[in-house]
Structures are given as structure tokens and as C-alpha cells.
Design a protein around this motif. Structure first.
Motif, PDB file in Angstrom:
ATOM      1  N   ASN A  26       2.512   6.293 -13.399  1.00  0.00           N
ATOM      2  CA  ASN A  26       2.565   6.131 -11.947  1.00  0.00           C
ATOM      3  C   ASN A  26       1.870   7.278 -11.234  1.00  0.00           C
ATOM      4  O   ASN A  26       1.257   7.078 -10.187  1.00  0.00           O
ATOM      5  CB  ASN A  26       4.011   5.975 -11.480  1.00  0.00           C
ATOM      6  N   ASN A  70      -0.768   8.843 -12.444  1.00  0.00           N
ATOM      7  CA  ASN A  70      -2.187   8.546 -12.623  1.00  0.00           C
ATOM      8  C   ASN A  70      -2.653   7.426 -11.699  1.00  0.00           C
ATOM      9  O   ASN A  70      -3.748   7.492 -11.137  1.00  0.00           O
ATOM     10  CB  ASN A  70      -2.479   8.191 -14.079  1.00  0.00           C
ATOM     11  N   VAL A  71      -1.836   6.392 -11.547  1.00  0.00           N
ATOM     12  CA  VAL A  71      -2.179   5.298 -10.639  1.00  0.00           C
ATOM     13  C   VAL A  71      -2.300   5.813  -9.216  1.00  0.00           C
ATOM     14  O   VAL A  71      -3.258   5.499  -8.499  1.00  0.00           O
ATOM     15  CB  VAL A  71      -1.120   4.173 -10.728  1.00  0.00           C
ATOM     16  N   LEU A 121      -5.671   5.743  -6.925  1.00  0.00           N
ATOM     17  CA  LEU A 121      -5.715   5.019  -5.656  1.00  0.00           C
ATOM     18  C   LEU A 121      -6.085   5.933  -4.497  1.00  0.00           C
ATOM     19  O   LEU A 121      -6.794   5.526  -3.577  1.00  0.00           O
ATOM     20  CB  LEU A 121      -4.371   4.346  -5.379  1.00  0.00           C
ATOM     21  N   TYR A 138      -5.356  -0.513  -0.047  1.00  0.00           N
ATOM     22  CA  TYR A 138      -4.484  -0.169  -1.171  1.00  0.00           C
ATOM     23  C   TYR A 138      -3.160   0.441  -0.705  1.00  0.00           C
ATOM     24  O   TYR A 138      -2.418   0.994  -1.503  1.00  0.00           O
ATOM     25  CB  TYR A 138      -5.177   0.815  -2.114  1.00  0.00           C
ATOM     26  N   GLN A 196       0.010  -0.639  -2.672  1.00  0.00           N
ATOM     27  CA  GLN A 196       0.081  -0.104  -4.028  1.00  0.00           C
ATOM     28  C   GLN A 196       0.397   1.391  -4.012  1.00  0.00           C
ATOM     29  O   GLN A 196       1.153   1.880  -4.852  1.00  0.00           O
ATOM     30  CB  GLN A 196      -1.231  -0.362  -4.781  1.00  0.00           C
ATOM     31  N   ALA A 245       3.799   3.089  -5.791  1.00  0.00           N
ATOM     32  CA  ALA A 245       3.757   4.184  -6.764  1.00  0.00           C
ATOM     33  C   ALA A 245       4.475   5.417  -6.223  1.00  0.00           C
ATOM     34  O   ALA A 245       5.249   6.065  -6.933  1.00  0.00           O
ATOM     35  CB  ALA A 245       2.312   4.525  -7.125  1.00  0.00           C
TER      36      ALA A 245
END
Length: 62
Positions: A13, A15-16, A20, A31, A34, A38
Motif C-alpha cells: 500500500n 508503494n501504491v 499514484l 486517482y 485510489q 491507500a
């Protein structure tokens, strides 16, 4: 957390979220949902005080 995951992944999470935040979306805010998901996951871990999160790929003995 994904369907067959044993535990939610803190590092995935992170890294995501970083990925983003580094993107340059064509449409401003495309985004945002998202990023919020996260970020909420990561903040929830800190709010409950679970600082002993397990990194699922770490096989070293502690």
C-alpha cells in the motif's frame, strides 16, 4: 487486501500510494479515490497502534 491474501500488505500500500502520487494524470483528480483508499488503509494501521506490521515477504528470523 486481495482475495487470496493472508494478510493486508502495509508495504504494498505504501508503494501504491507513492506510485499514484508520482503520476501526472491527464484529468485532475482522476486517482483521488485510489489515493484515498491507500492512505486510509495506512492511517488505520497507525491509529490502531499496530506498529508491528508484518511484511509478508520478510523471511528473516526476528
Amino acid at each position: 487486501m486481495y482475495g487470496l491474501e493472508r494478510d493486508p500488505s502495509f508495504s504494498a500500500n505504501c508503494n501504491v500510494l507513492l506510485a499514484l502520487l508520482e503520476t501526472e494524470p491527464e484529468i485532475e483528480g482522476c486517482y483521488s479515490a485510489q489515493i484515498e483508499k491507500a492512505l486510509t488503509f495506512l492511517l488505520d494501521i497507525f491509529e490502531i497502534g499496530d506498529r508491528d506490521t508484518v511484511h509478508k515477504w520478510d523471511i528473516s528470523s526476528k
